[in-house]
Design a protein around this motif. Structure first.
Motif, PDB file in Angstrom:
ATOM      1  N   LEU A  61       4.728  -4.975  -1.384  1.00 47.67           N
ATOM      2  CA  LEU A  61       6.489  -5.651  -1.810  1.00 47.67           C
ATOM      3  C   LEU A  61       6.455  -4.169  -2.778  1.00 47.67           C
ATOM      4  O   LEU A  61       7.806  -3.595  -2.740  1.00 47.67           O
ATOM      5  CB  LEU A  61       5.802  -6.906  -2.851  1.00 47.67           C
ATOM      6  CG  LEU A  61       7.385  -7.073  -3.155  1.00 47.67           C
ATOM      7  CD1 LEU A  61       8.249  -7.497  -2.484  1.00 47.67           C
ATOM      8  CD2 LEU A  61       6.782  -8.231  -3.909  1.00 47.67           C
ATOM      9  N   ASN A  62       6.243  -3.028  -3.373  1.00 49.36           N
ATOM     10  CA  ASN A  62       6.736  -2.237  -4.012  1.00 49.36           C
ATOM     11  C   ASN A  62       7.561  -1.196  -2.629  1.00 49.36           C
ATOM     12  O   ASN A  62       7.680  -0.614  -2.974  1.00 49.36           O
ATOM     13  CB  ASN A  62       5.314  -1.433  -5.030  1.00 49.36           C
ATOM     14  CG  ASN A  62       5.814  -2.216  -6.001  1.00 49.36           C
ATOM     15  OD1 ASN A  62       6.276  -3.014  -6.515  1.00 49.36           O
ATOM     16  ND2 ASN A  62       4.196  -2.383  -6.545  1.00 49.36           N
ATOM     17  N   LYS A  63       6.489  -1.027  -1.713  1.00 53.28           N
ATOM     18  CA  LYS A  63       6.573  -0.443  -0.619  1.00 53.28           C
ATOM     19  C   LYS A  63       8.478  -0.143   0.045  1.00 53.28           C
ATOM     20  O   LYS A  63       8.664   0.542   0.571  1.00 53.28           O
ATOM     21  CB  LYS A  63       5.485   0.441   0.629  1.00 53.28           C
ATOM     22  CG  LYS A  63       4.534   0.575  -0.158  1.00 53.28           C
ATOM     23  CD  LYS A  63       3.140   0.400   0.907  1.00 53.28           C
ATOM     24  CE  LYS A  63       1.861   0.677   0.876  1.00 53.28           C
ATOM     25  NZ  LYS A  63       0.988   0.777   1.827  1.00 53.28           N
ATOM     26  N   ASN A  64       8.709  -2.211  -0.173  1.00 52.01           N
ATOM     27  CA  ASN A  64      10.006  -2.808  -0.262  1.00 52.01           C
ATOM     28  C   ASN A  64      10.716  -3.035  -0.735  1.00 52.01           C
ATOM     29  O   ASN A  64      10.940  -4.215  -0.778  1.00 52.01           O
ATOM     30  CB  ASN A  64       9.644  -3.172   1.374  1.00 52.01           C
ATOM     31  CG  ASN A  64       9.012  -3.152   3.046  1.00 52.01           C
ATOM     32  OD1 ASN A  64       9.117  -2.859   3.605  1.00 52.01           O
ATOM     33  ND2 ASN A  64       7.172  -3.648   2.644  1.00 52.01           N
ATOM     34  N   THR A  65      10.465  -1.600  -1.690  1.00 53.54           N
ATOM     35  CA  THR A  65      12.029  -2.377  -2.330  1.00 53.54           C
ATOM     36  C   THR A  65      13.449  -3.048  -2.492  1.00 53.54           C
ATOM     37  O   THR A  65      13.823  -3.240  -2.577  1.00 53.54           O
ATOM     38  CB  THR A  65      12.334  -0.886  -3.404  1.00 53.54           C
ATOM     39  OG1 THR A  65      12.491   0.412  -2.318  1.00 53.54           O
ATOM     40  CG2 THR A  65      10.394  -0.338  -4.224  1.00 53.54           C
TER      41      THR A  65
END
Length: 361
Positions: free
Chosen positions: A113-117
């Motif tokens: 999820l952090n990679k897909n802000t």
């Protein structure tokens, strides 16, 4: 009465409340917020990620309102659940669990999820052009595929097995310890007390630098010495946890010789009051024995070795204080212990004494 007795998030846990307001013995107002609701969110998240990892269904497609030329994201099956999980309170998790290791399923989800802000679930639910919706569909399905590929890998399976084995260790050790105590003692008076530290309103959302792990450990050691000196203590189990709003706090189970003491509520109160003395009036406590009727499975108070329903309640209490580690493990800066118990009792070589006439544990 103008002020409340010592009330903390520990009491809120037992009563199922979200927040609790109180005044400590120095008259300092404090508020504690129950952050276990975040742990429950993480529990739900883990279940969804596991279900997704075991499925092969495409979870997102496209639908349209042809008359208005509007296009929408179409979640399919678990896709609806995933959209809800994308709304998880990341700031709250980072805030409340500042020194914790997450369950691998949860950790993987949060990392991706952090990679897909740019993957805003609220924005994705709005209508857009066909091109934009197709981009959202591709992004979400790629996110799902990444979860599946990773969770099905040999490396991840090994990681999960190790994590589960480690998380279950405290519970199994506790069960073994309890069984050993009842092997030696046909009747035990069991106390459960939650111990913490009051926080003033101005420090509610900040770490309290005056309460560090070394001090907390010292307070625990002093309390255990008090237990052994003042009561017929045959054993104890403690679990240390940490959260931003609660700070450090203990769950404590005490085992007393049932043939020598009976008044569990009063004894638990004395132990709580001694905790406040040891902490120089900074402590708060919750006497679980004073609220036995609130528990569906009561495993505290006087328990005989043959009372299976009460022993089941005791196991439930042990599970309660150890299960949090399955979702978020507290990692202390000095690699200190977060779980402990008394020495494993040794069976006496002599069998002289009144024989048991009922089945034990």
């Amino acid at each position: 009465m103008n002020t409340l007795e010592k009330i903390s998030v520990l009491e809120a846990f037992a009563e199922g409340k979200i927040t609790s307001l109180g005044v400590n013995s120095n008259g300092v107002k404090f508020v504690s917020t129950d952050c276990y609701f975040l742990a429950r969110e993480l529990h739900q998240l883990e279940k969804i990620v596991i279900k997704i990892s075991k499925s092969d269904q495409v979870l997102f497609g496209i639908t349209a309102d042809w008359k208005k030329q509007k296009y929408f994201l179409k979640p399919i099956g678990l896709g609806k659940n995933l959209l809800n999980e994308l709304k998880i309170n990341m700031d709250g998790i980072n805030l409340h669990f500042p020194m914790h290791q997450m369950n691998p399923y949860i950790d993987l989800f949060l990392q991706e999820l952090n990679k897909n802000t740019s993957m805003d679930p609220f924005e994705m639910e709005r209508w857009a052009t066909e091109e934009v919706i197709n981009q959202r569909v591709s992004q979400l399905n790629e996110f799902v595929e990444k979860l599946r590929i990773t969770t099905r890998s040999k490396e991840f399976c090994n990681l999960i097995n190790n994590f589960q084995r480690s998380s279950n260790k405290n519970f199994q050790e506790g069960l073994k310890y309890i069984k050993a105590l009842f092997t030696l003692h046909s009747r035990l008076l069991i106390l459960r007390i939650d111990l913490g530290y009051a926080k003033s309103l101005d420090l509610l959302y900040e770490p309290d630098s005056t309460i560090n792990h070394s001090l907390v450990r010292l307070h625990r050691e002093k309390l255990l010495r008090y237990l052994k000196a003042q009561f017929p203590t045959v054993g104890f189990i403690w679990k240390l946890e940490y959260g931003l709003e609660k700070g450090f706090h203990y769950h404590l189970i005490v085992f007393l010789r049932g043939s020598r003491v009976q008044q569990d509520v009063n004894i638990a109160k004395k132990i709580g009051e001694q905790w406040n003395v040891i902490t120089e009036r900074k402590g708060v406590y919750y006497n679980c024995n004073a609220s036995k009727s609130k528990y569906k499975y009561c495993g505290i108070g006087m328990i005989n070795h043959h009372e299976e329903h009460l022993l089941h309640g005791l196991k439930k209490a042990l599970l309660y204080i150890t299960k949090v580690d399955y979702y978020v493990k507290c990692l202390l800066p000095d690699k200190g212990k977060t779980f402990g118990k008394g020495n494993m009792p040794q069976e006496p070589t002599s069998t002289v004494g009144r024989p048991r006439t009922k089945k034990g544990t």
